[in-house]
Structures are given as C-alpha cells and as structure tokens.
Design a protein around this motif. Sequence first.
Motif, mmCIF file in Angstrom:
data_model
loop_
_atom_site.group_PDB
_atom_site.id
_atom_site.type_symbol
_atom_site.label_atom_id
_atom_site.label_comp_id
_atom_site.label_asym_id
_atom_site.label_seq_id
_atom_site.Cartn_x
_atom_site.Cartn_y
_atom_site.Cartn_z
ATOM 1 N N THR A 1 39.316 46.867 36.689
ATOM 2 C CA THR A 1 39.042 47.359 35.024
ATOM 3 C C THR A 1 39.110 45.851 34.402
ATOM 4 N N LEU A 2 39.085 45.947 33.111
ATOM 5 C CA LEU A 2 39.213 44.522 32.411
ATOM 6 C C LEU A 2 40.514 43.767 32.544
ATOM 7 N N GLN A 3 41.571 44.599 33.034
ATOM 8 C CA GLN A 3 42.997 43.702 33.133
ATOM 9 C C GLN A 3 43.303 43.925 34.558
ATOM 10 N N LYS A 4 42.859 44.472 35.416
ATOM 11 C CA LYS A 4 43.439 44.277 36.676
ATOM 12 C C LYS A 4 42.497 44.626 37.852
ATOM 13 N N VAL A 5 42.942 44.082 39.067
ATOM 14 C CA VAL A 5 41.897 44.312 40.334
ATOM 15 C C VAL A 5 42.944 44.924 41.491
ATOM 16 N N GLU B 1 46.353 42.986 41.005
ATOM 17 C CA GLU B 1 46.449 41.752 40.598
ATOM 18 C C GLU B 1 46.302 41.531 38.985
ATOM 19 N N LYS B 2 47.367 40.978 38.338
ATOM 20 C CA LYS B 2 47.244 40.795 37.061
ATOM 21 C C LYS B 2 48.402 39.652 36.463
ATOM 22 N N ASP C 1 38.827 32.358 39.778
ATOM 23 C CA ASP C 1 37.462 32.439 40.306
ATOM 24 C C ASP C 1 37.116 33.813 40.197
ATOM 25 N N LYS C 2 38.047 34.750 40.767
ATOM 26 C CA LYS C 2 37.635 36.119 40.725
ATOM 27 C C LYS C 2 37.549 36.716 39.451
ATOM 28 N N ARG C 3 38.322 36.238 38.201
ATOM 29 C CA ARG C 3 38.210 36.868 37.191
ATOM 30 C C ARG C 3 36.804 36.335 36.499
ATOM 31 N N ASP C 4 36.278 34.986 36.600
ATOM 32 C CA ASP C 4 35.319 34.629 36.190
ATOM 33 C C ASP C 4 34.025 35.249 36.790
ATOM 34 N N GLU C 5 34.200 35.459 37.955
ATOM 35 C CA GLU C 5 32.792 36.283 38.595
ATOM 36 C C GLU C 5 32.761 37.655 38.185
ATOM 37 N N LEU C 6 33.958 38.400 37.912
ATOM 38 C CA LEU C 6 33.875 39.821 37.435
ATOM 39 C C LEU C 6 33.264 39.920 36.017
ATOM 40 N N GLY D 1 34.968 49.307 37.560
ATOM 41 C CA GLY D 1 33.839 48.992 38.516
ATOM 42 C C GLY D 1 34.294 48.755 39.778
ATOM 43 N N ILE D 2 33.518 48.868 40.719
ATOM 44 C CA ILE D 2 34.007 48.559 42.214
ATOM 45 C C ILE D 2 33.046 47.247 42.678
ATOM 46 N N TYR D 3 33.229 46.496 43.702
ATOM 47 C CA TYR D 3 32.280 45.425 44.314
ATOM 48 C C TYR D 3 32.829 45.381 45.593
#
Length: 530
Positions: A150-154, A167-168, A173-178, A210-212
């Motif tokens: 989501t916008l807050q967590k993976v 993760e929060k 790097d993951k945050r910038d990618e998403l 989202g899913i990735y």
Amino acid sequence: MLRRGLLAWVSRVVVLLVFLCCAISVLYMLACTPKGDEEQLGLPRASGPTGKEGFQAALQEWEEQHRDYIGSLKRQIAQLKQELQERSERLKAAQYHPSDAAGLGLEQGPPEKTQADLLAFLRSQVDKAEVHAGVKLATEYAAVPFDSFTLQKVYQLETGLTRHPEEKPVRKDKRDELVEAVESALETLNSPGEGSPNQRLYSASDFIEGIYRTEKDKGTLYELTFKGEQKHEFRRLVLFRPFGPIMKVKQEKLNMANTLINIIVPLAKRVDKFRQFMQNFREMCIQQDGRIHLTVVYFGKEEMNEVKGILENTSKAANFRNFTFIQLNGEFSRGKGLDVGARFWKGSNVLLFFCDVDIYFTAEFLNTCRLNTQPGKKVFYPVLFSQYNPGIIYGHHEAVPPLEQQLVIKKETGFWRDFGFGMTCQYRSDFINIGGFDLDIRGWGGEDVHLYRKYLHSNLIVVRTPVRGLFHLWHEKHCVDELTPEQYKMCMQSKAMNEASHGQLGMLVFRHEIEAHLRKQKQKTSSKKT
C-alpha cells in the motif's frame, strides 16, 4: 552470415602473418650470407685495426633492428587477438538478442534504427515475462511470488530472521521504486487521451493496493489497483520495468458489482470454531460485502444439527438466504468436500473461495480475491498470515486481548504461511477444466499442493502474494496415527510452526536458565543490602 565473414577475415590475417615471417627470414639469410671479393672491400676487415670492432657493431645494429621488428609483430598479434575476442563475444550476444545487434556495434546504423532496436528488445522482455500468459513450471517452488504493498507498507515473504513480514517505513530504494510506479500509473490515468473530458483527476489517495514481483532475467511486473468512478468499480494498471524505463502494458476498467463469490467450507464437528467463523462471515460478507454465497459441506451426522442451527439462526437474524448445506457420509476429506461443493453449483460460472473454518478474513480481502482472478487466465493463491499461540504471545499479560486486537501483522504475533496452498480463489470453470482435486488423498494435507501444481503446469497465471486481510487463527493441532508418514510429517511441521516465533520458542527452551539467572541476581542484590 556474420560467422562466415568473421572466419574469412581471420584467415586473411593468418596468411598475412605467415608472409611477413617468410620475408623476414629471407632478409635475415641475405644479410648473414658472406659477400664476394668485390663486395667485401666495402666492409672493415677483421685483420685491420678496426675490422673486428666494426663487424661487431654492425651485427649488434642488425640484432636490435630484428628485435624491434619482432616486438612490433608481437604487439600487432596481441591487438588482433583482443579484437577477435571482442567480436566473438559480440557475435554470441547478437545471436542471443538478434534485435540488439546494432547496439553491440556489429552493425552501426542510424540513431532511429538503434532506438527501434532498443524498443524491440524491451518489448521482447515483456513478452518473455509472465504477463500475458502463464509459464509452465516444474514444481511449486519454481513459482516467483508477488509482494503486496500500500502507500504505507510492503508485505513480503522473504523475511528471514532479522526482517519483518511487513515494513514501515520501507527501504528507501524499494520505496522510490514503488512511488515511481504509482506516479507513473497516476500520470497515465490522468492523461487527456485515457478518458472523457469531464473525468475526475486521480490522486494517490485513490490507490488501494498493488502487487509486484521481479524475474531476475526479465524485469519487474507491477499490478496497481485504484478506486473507480462508481461504487464497486476499480481501475487497474499493469506496468513492467524491463530493467530499463518503465512501460505501460495495459489499462483495464473493472466492474465487480455483480461478481459473486461462493465460499466453500468443508467441516466435520468443530461447532465452536464454526460459530466463531459465522460471526466473522456475518460482519464481513453479509453486512459489508453483500455479494457472497456460502456452501458448507459437512461430513457425518455427529453435531450436524448444531451446525445447521447456527446457519439457520444467522439466516433469520440477518435475512440471509444465499447458503447451501451439503451432508456427506464417510470420514472427513478436505479435498472431497471442496470438490463436491464446487461441482454442486448449478448457476453460471462463479468465483470460488476455498476456505477453512479457522480462517478470518476482511471485506477488503474479498475484493482482492475478485481482482486477482480471471476465468481462463488467472487464479489467486494468497499467502495468509498465521497467528501464533495467544497463550504464549500474551503469557506475560494479565489477559489475552480480544480477537480483533490479536490480528496484527508483526514478527512477534505470527508469520506468512508460505508453505500452505489451501486458501485459493479461482473460477469454477478453471477448477473443472484442470480436473479438480485428487480424491484419492484422505485426511489432512496434500490435496491443495496437488491442485496448485496442476495450475503451475498449465498456461494460467498463478498469482501468489501475501495479503493483509486473511488470517489463520491459532488452534491446537492433533496429528492422528491414521495419517501417512508424509502427511504426518507435514502435520507435525505445521504444528511446530504454529506455536510461537523463533525468539519466543527460544525463551521457552531456556526458561530454566533464565529463572536460575534471575534467582542469582536476586541473591546478589539481597547480600549487598545486608
């Protein structure tokens, strides 16, 4: 053609080198051959006062010239070998990616052709990835799972012992990618050519989830879901990053207003658990969602009237009629119960959710179930969050908190049940076409993995991702002697995993040492005071 030209060029170079070596040998022989009497007059004579020194000087000069020439030839040969190796590597790369030959320097073309070749290569990466169709895989371990966010967590599967199931804040790097993926999707949704002139502008607040997943040799696939313009409408964008610029693959408008889910629950006894399940069902399915049919497949007759009574009471209290009760004789078989429940449906093609009585789900998960399935194309295998034993987790508390407060995704409270494949969403047509469950499997475990493997061997896309709205409630597990050795082993592994986290189990194992340490510390404190 390219290989034949390269071999002809190498043969010409070898012939040239042989010719040069022959020429050097002839010159050397001529220089060292004794001259005639007339020619020798021009040379210093050995018997003269300076004849010996002059002859040695001449030989030394010729030797230096010969050494320099040989060194020059060696350098040329080394340079030719290096060029030959580089061109061989380019040839191999061109054979692996023919459309990328221009970029390897084998055929220098205009910038427009190079850009077209690059675009063709990137699109070939999309075609190779599991975007438009599934890929046949050998085992269940070969599937690449999705992570959800989501916008807050993976919410991730590969956690290890030092990371967390969610993760929060997420790693930078993951945050910038998403964030880039979400922004790219919003830019597409709000572009002038994507809808009517009066459509509203989408913002980050419209993003649902989202899913990735990343396939190491192809790129990263993103599936992003946004709120639609009306209730039960959604907008989904599929993006792909082929280790290069992110590309839009497709955009869909999804209307789930009429998508019914048939929840099938196999059951034998366990009345208390079924009562708890129906409390959750009434709140999430009847009161909030409203597009659910419930099928209960009951084995035996013991406690059957109590189960039917719970269904009838729920039906009267909530004015709910969309349920089916099927009674089967014989011993409990989860696979048989789900198979019978799926085939009993007589209406149009319906979305099935295979569920157990000890599962808790949210209304949000029901939409996730709808969004990740498509008849003839996609099935959904969510990874649920399994709850640890509350008696161990909250043993140091005065009382165990209510169930809703226990359902928190943390390392201390549970784990992603990535070894389980029993909870799944799939359309009835796909289930029938794949052949359903293996009815020869009896008792606990095995039938779900067998069905999952059949989907992996098909051309359907299998979506495997952790979801935040699906929980396995802890219950004491009994592994009976009637199970086969393989089933018994799986049952015991599941039992061990369900009790507590790695750290909490360690505290239980070493509790005697901890208590002894505390007693010693207490004695030291008492002796100091006296």
